[in-house]
Write a protein that holds these residues in place. Structure first.
Motif, PDB file in Angstrom:
ATOM      1  N   LYS A 235       0.822  -1.210   0.000  1.00 38.96           N
ATOM      2  CA  LYS A 235       0.000   0.000   0.000  1.00 38.96           C
ATOM      3  C   LYS A 235       0.858   1.262   0.000  1.00 38.96           C
ATOM      4  O   LYS A 235       0.341   2.366  -0.156  1.00 38.96           O
ATOM      5  N   ARG A 236       2.142   1.098   0.214  1.00 37.32           N
ATOM      6  CA  ARG A 236       3.089   2.212   0.249  1.00 37.32           C
ATOM      7  C   ARG A 236       4.462   1.650  -0.103  1.00 37.32           C
ATOM      8  O   ARG A 236       4.615   0.433  -0.279  1.00 37.32           O
ATOM      9  N   THR A 237       5.465   2.520  -0.225  1.00 29.10           N
ATOM     10  CA  THR A 237       6.820   2.037  -0.504  1.00 29.10           C
ATOM     11  C   THR A 237       7.362   1.323   0.733  1.00 29.10           C
ATOM     12  O   THR A 237       7.410   1.894   1.816  1.00 29.10           O
ATOM     13  N   GLU A 238       7.749   0.075   0.560  1.00 27.33           N
ATOM     14  CA  GLU A 238       8.253  -0.716   1.677  1.00 27.33           C
ATOM     15  C   GLU A 238       9.108  -1.858   1.156  1.00 27.33           C
ATOM     16  O   GLU A 238       9.111  -2.152  -0.050  1.00 27.33           O
ATOM     17  N   VAL A 239       9.836  -2.490   2.064  1.00 27.72           N
ATOM     18  CA  VAL A 239      10.664  -3.650   1.726  1.00 27.72           C
ATOM     19  C   VAL A 239      10.196  -4.829   2.568  1.00 27.72           C
ATOM     20  O   VAL A 239      10.217  -4.754   3.805  1.00 27.72           O
ATOM     21  N   HIS A 240       9.744  -5.881   1.911  1.00 26.03           N
ATOM     22  CA  HIS A 240       9.399  -7.112   2.638  1.00 26.03           C
ATOM     23  C   HIS A 240      10.628  -8.006   2.650  1.00 26.03           C
ATOM     24  O   HIS A 240      11.253  -8.258   1.619  1.00 26.03           O
ATOM     25  N   PHE A 241      10.991  -8.500   3.840  1.00 24.47           N
ATOM     26  CA  PHE A 241      12.215  -9.286   4.009  1.00 24.47           C
ATOM     27  C   PHE A 241      11.916 -10.559   4.778  1.00 24.47           C
ATOM     28  O   PHE A 241      11.263 -10.525   5.829  1.00 24.47           O
ATOM     29  N   GLU A 242      12.400 -11.684   4.256  1.00 23.28           N
ATOM     30  CA  GLU A 242      12.218 -12.982   4.919  1.00 23.28           C
ATOM     31  C   GLU A 242      13.551 -13.715   5.009  1.00 23.28           C
ATOM     32  O   GLU A 242      14.415 -13.566   4.143  1.00 23.28           O
ATOM     33  N   ILE A 243      13.691 -14.523   6.055  1.00 18.15           N
ATOM     34  CA  ILE A 243      14.767 -15.509   6.144  1.00 18.15           C
ATOM     35  C   ILE A 243      14.111 -16.867   6.316  1.00 18.15           C
ATOM     36  O   ILE A 243      13.189 -17.018   7.128  1.00 18.15           O
ATOM     37  N   ARG A 244      14.554 -17.834   5.532  1.00 18.24           N
ATOM     38  CA  ARG A 244      14.002 -19.187   5.625  1.00 18.24           C
ATOM     39  C   ARG A 244      15.136 -20.193   5.820  1.00 18.24           C
ATOM     40  O   ARG A 244      16.253 -19.991   5.324  1.00 18.24           O
ATOM     41  N   HIS A 245      14.821 -21.254   6.545  1.00 14.66           N
ATOM     42  CA  HIS A 245      15.776 -22.347   6.720  1.00 14.66           C
ATOM     43  C   HIS A 245      15.087 -23.643   6.345  1.00 14.66           C
ATOM     44  O   HIS A 245      14.027 -23.972   6.892  1.00 14.66           O
ATOM     45  N   ASP A 246      15.682 -24.344   5.379  1.00 18.35           N
ATOM     46  CA  ASP A 246      15.074 -25.560   4.826  1.00 18.35           C
ATOM     47  C   ASP A 246      13.647 -25.299   4.365  1.00 18.35           C
ATOM     48  O   ASP A 246      12.748 -26.130   4.544  1.00 18.35           O
ATOM     49  N   GLY A 247      13.445 -24.107   3.791  1.00 17.96           N
ATOM     50  CA  GLY A 247      12.149 -23.762   3.215  1.00 17.96           C
ATOM     51  C   GLY A 247      11.129 -23.216   4.196  1.00 17.96           C
ATOM     52  O   GLY A 247      10.069 -22.756   3.786  1.00 17.96           O
ATOM     53  N   LYS A 248      11.454 -23.229   5.491  1.00 19.32           N
ATOM     54  CA  LYS A 248      10.495 -22.773   6.496  1.00 19.32           C
ATOM     55  C   LYS A 248      10.885 -21.381   6.999  1.00 19.32           C
ATOM     56  O   LYS A 248      12.054 -21.139   7.315  1.00 19.32           O
ATOM     57  N   PRO A 249       9.916 -20.471   7.087  1.00 21.26           N
ATOM     58  CA  PRO A 249      10.238 -19.115   7.567  1.00 21.26           C
ATOM     59  C   PRO A 249      10.657 -19.110   9.036  1.00 21.26           C
ATOM     60  O   PRO A 249      10.113 -19.855   9.841  1.00 21.26           O
ATOM     61  N   VAL A 250      11.648 -18.274   9.350  1.00 17.71           N
ATOM     62  CA  VAL A 250      12.093 -18.082  10.725  1.00 17.71           C
ATOM     63  C   VAL A 250      12.096 -16.588  11.017  1.00 17.71           C
ATOM     64  O   VAL A 250      12.159 -15.757  10.107  1.00 17.71           O
ATOM     65  N   ASP A 251      12.014 -16.235  12.280  1.00 18.17           N
ATOM     66  CA  ASP A 251      12.006 -14.831  12.670  1.00 18.17           C
ATOM     67  C   ASP A 251      13.370 -14.203  12.364  1.00 18.17           C
ATOM     68  O   ASP A 251      14.381 -14.607  12.940  1.00 18.17           O
ATOM     69  N   PRO A 252      13.427 -13.197  11.471  1.00 15.40           N
ATOM     70  CA  PRO A 252      14.722 -12.593  11.142  1.00 15.40           C
ATOM     71  C   PRO A 252      15.328 -11.791  12.290  1.00 15.40           C
ATOM     72  O   PRO A 252      16.550 -11.671  12.372  1.00 15.40           O
ATOM     73  N   ALA A 253      14.497 -11.199  13.136  1.00 16.35           N
ATOM     74  CA  ALA A 253      14.987 -10.234  14.134  1.00 16.35           C
ATOM     75  C   ALA A 253      16.157 -10.745  14.976  1.00 16.35           C
ATOM     76  O   ALA A 253      17.172 -10.049  15.110  1.00 16.35           O
ATOM     77  N   PRO A 254      16.102 -11.951  15.553  1.00 15.91           N
ATOM     78  CA  PRO A 254      17.221 -12.404  16.391  1.00 15.91           C
ATOM     79  C   PRO A 254      18.478 -12.738  15.589  1.00 15.91           C
ATOM     80  O   PRO A 254      19.555 -12.862  16.171  1.00 15.91           O
ATOM     81  N   LEU A 255      18.342 -12.873  14.267  1.00 15.89           N
ATOM     82  CA  LEU A 255      19.471 -13.279  13.436  1.00 15.89           C
ATOM     83  C   LEU A 255      20.246 -12.103  12.861  1.00 15.89           C
ATOM     84  O   LEU A 255      21.330 -12.280  12.327  1.00 15.89           O
ATOM     85  N   LEU A 256      19.681 -10.904  12.944  1.00 15.52           N
ATOM     86  CA  LEU A 256      20.302  -9.748  12.311  1.00 15.52           C
ATOM     87  C   LEU A 256      21.344  -9.128  13.233  1.00 15.52           C
ATOM     88  O   LEU A 256      21.100  -8.902  14.419  1.00 15.52           O
ATOM     89  N   ALA A 257      22.528  -8.848  12.666  1.00 11.19           N
ATOM     90  CA  ALA A 257      23.612  -8.222  13.427  1.00 11.19           C
ATOM     91  C   ALA A 257      23.201  -6.814  13.855  1.00 11.19           C
ATOM     92  O   ALA A 257      22.553  -6.086  13.109  1.00 11.19           O
ATOM     93  N   ARG A 258      23.553  -6.464  15.053  1.00  2.31           N
ATOM     94  CA  ARG A 258      23.236  -5.126  15.562  1.00  2.31           C
ATOM     95  C   ARG A 258      24.285  -4.142  15.072  1.00  2.31           C
ATOM     96  O   ARG A 258      25.461  -4.447  15.077  1.00  2.31           O
TER      97      ARG A 258
END
Length: 258
Positions: A235-258
């Motif tokens: 509905k607006r300019t945005e970036v959708h971002f996913e991380i998957r492991h073995d095809g299954k989505p996982v929460d990206p937040a804990p995996l992203l470097a600070r």
């Protein structure tokens, strides 16, 4: 004569004191960083990374022994190519390309000064087993989080993170890998890119206005893979971002470097 004697004495003193611009091996001391070691040694960080098989995020640890490749300089002559120069010096072209930021075609120009790194055969160093479970990831965009990861008991929810963006903002690869899928017409995410990071890990980037990579491209962490947009159901300019492991989505937040 007296000046020559002073210069020789200074050289011997520097060598005896462990002149960092002459050492071919360096033992990492507490608080040192790869960049600092490279600067003091007078070699590009990429050369040390390549010589020691370092992997992202390229952290070094106290007591680690690093090979410091000593390099030569070659001035390109008319008609020479990068590959011919590599063959002449007996150094893989990939190492020369990394040291001089050359393209994969080996394009050089007459008069260009090229660093010729020393040939190193040390095997790649692997991080401890606890770090090999996943690649190094970082945020693909610096915008505010519009919607985070959420899974419901019924299997629904949101499979990734949506970042607010301005039109045509740069979208970066969250980790190094190979582009395995590019689509300009995904029904939900519009233009979308998928990167394979190995060991079952993939990342996806959606709602792009423009895709700047092709299937099969090898990308590094932080490299541009597209421009932010509002394609698909956005509905607006945005970036959708996913991380998957073995095809299954996982929460990206804990995996992203600070």
């Amino acid at each position: 004569m007296r000046r020559a004697g002073i210069a020789l004495a200074a050289l011997l003193l520097a060598t005896a004191a462990g002149d960092p611009r002459r050492e071919t091996e360096h033992v990492v001391e507490a608080g040192e960083t790869l960049k600092g070691i490279a600067n003091r040694a007078g070699v590009p960080p990429a050369v040390i990374i390549e010589a020691n098989g370092l992997v992202e995020p390229y952290a070094v640890r106290t007591g680690q022994r690093l090979t410091i490749p000593r390099q030569r300089v070659h001035v390109v002559k008319p008609g020479e190519t990068g590959f011919a120069i590599a063959q002449r010096f007996g150094v893989p072209f990939a190492q020369i390309a990394i040291a001089n930021r050359l393209d994969a075609k080996g394009t050089v120009r007459p008069g260009q000064r090229l660093i010729i790194p020393a040939l190193v055969t040390r095997p790649a160093e692997r991080p401890p087993a606890s770090e090999t479970a996943r690649p190094f990831f970082r945020r693909p965009h610096d915008g505010t989080v519009l919607l985070g990861y959420a899974k419901r008991a019924d299997g629904g929810g949101h499979d990734g993170i949506d970042y607010a963006a301005n039109p045509l903002d740069m979208v970066r690869a969250a980790g190094s890998g190979t582009v395995v899928a590019v689509s300009a017409s995904d029904s939900r995410f519009g233009r979308i890119v998928t990167i394979d990071h190995g060991n079952g890990w993939t990342s996806r980037y959606g709602h792009l206005a423009k895709i700047t990579v092709d299937t099969g491209d090898v990308v590094k962490t932080g490299e541009r893979i597209g421009l932010a947009g509002d394609t698909g159901e956005a509905k607006r300019t945005e970036v959708h971002f996913e991380i998957r492991h073995d095809g299954k989505p996982v929460d990206p937040a804990p995996l992203l470097a600070r």
